[in-house]
Design an enzyme around this catalytic site. Structure first.
Site, PDB file in Angstrom:
ATOM      1  N   LYS A 126       0.445  -9.546  14.510  1.00 37.32           N
ATOM      2  CA  LYS A 126       1.683 -10.058  13.926  1.00 37.32           C
ATOM      3  C   LYS A 126       2.729 -10.436  14.988  1.00 37.32           C
ATOM      4  CE  LYS A 126       1.045  -7.441   9.642  1.00 37.32           C
ATOM      5  NZ  LYS A 126       1.659  -6.454   8.733  1.00 37.32           N
ATOM      6  N   PHE A 138       9.866  -6.493  -1.181  1.00 33.85           N
ATOM      7  CA  PHE A 138       9.820  -6.819   0.249  1.00 33.85           C
ATOM      8  C   PHE A 138       9.163  -8.164   0.549  1.00 33.85           C
ATOM      9  CE2 PHE A 138       6.086  -4.167  -0.693  1.00 33.85           C
ATOM     10  CZ  PHE A 138       5.058  -4.991  -0.240  1.00 33.85           C
ATOM     11  N   HIS A 188      -2.609  -6.713  10.782  1.00 38.78           N
ATOM     12  CA  HIS A 188      -3.106  -6.740   9.401  1.00 38.78           C
ATOM     13  C   HIS A 188      -4.619  -6.725   9.483  1.00 38.78           C
ATOM     14  CE1 HIS A 188      -4.054  -8.150   5.337  1.00 38.78           C
ATOM     15  NE2 HIS A 188      -4.952  -8.910   5.937  1.00 38.78           N
TER      16      HIS A 188
END
EC number: 2.7.4.6
Length: 140
Positions: free
Chosen positions: A11, A59, A117
Site C-alpha cells: 500500500k 471507512f 493487502h
C-alpha cells in the site's frame, strides 16, 4: 498442500517509506514466489471497484482516498497454501495485535495504514488478480 496463487498489494504507506524491498524479502523468506509485480497508481474507479465489498462501511471513503494517495505495488504470489501463508506473513490488521516478525508488526503505521493487502480466499484471489494482471504478465 496444493500450489496456489494469491494477490497482494503493498500500500501507499509502504511505497512512501521505500520499504517494498523489505516486505518482498519477508514474502520470499516465507517460501512464496513473486510471479508478477508492478508499481501503479490506482485510479479512484479501480480503488472503489476493488474495495466495493466495503462500500457501505463508514471507512470506505477514507480507504479509497488512502489507496489513491500514492503508488502501490500489486503482486501475484505463488506457493504451497499461498493464501493462508501470506495472511500469516501479513499479520493481524491491527499492528498492535500482529505477531512478532509479521509485515504489519514490523512495518504498519496503524490499522488504516497497514502496509499490505492479501486475498482472503481462492475465489477472491482469482478476481483480484484479474483486476490488475493479464495472463501473460504472470510468469511462474
Amino acid at each position: 498442500m496444493a500450489i496456489e496463487r494469491t494477490f497482494s498489494i503493498l500500500k501507499p504507506d509502504a511505497t512512501e517509506r521505500n520499504i517494498t524491498g523489505a516486505i518482498n524479502a519477508l514474502i520470499e523468506k516465507a517460501g512464496l514466489r513473486i510471479v508478477a509485480q508492478k508499481r501503479i497508481r490506482m485510479t479512484r474507479d479501480q480503488a472503489e471497484t476493488f474495495y466495493a465489498v466495503h462500500k457501505e462501511r463508514p471507512f470506505f471513503g477514507e480507504l479509497v482516498d488512502f489507496m489513491i494517495s500514492g503508488p502501490v505495488v500489486v503482486q501475484v504470489l505463488e506457493g504451497e497454501g499461498a493464501i493462508a501463508k501470506y495472511r500469516d506473513v501479513m499479520g493481524a490488521t491491527d499492528p498492535s495485535k500482529a505477531a512478532d516478525g509479521t509485515i504489519r508488526k514490523l512495518h504498519a503505521k496503524s490499522i488504516g495504514e497497514n502496509s499490505v493487502h492479501g486475498s482472503d480466499a481462492a475465489e477472491t484471489a482469482k478476481i483480484e488478480i484479474a483486476q490488475f494482471f493479464s495472463g501473460n504478465e504472470i510468469v511462474g
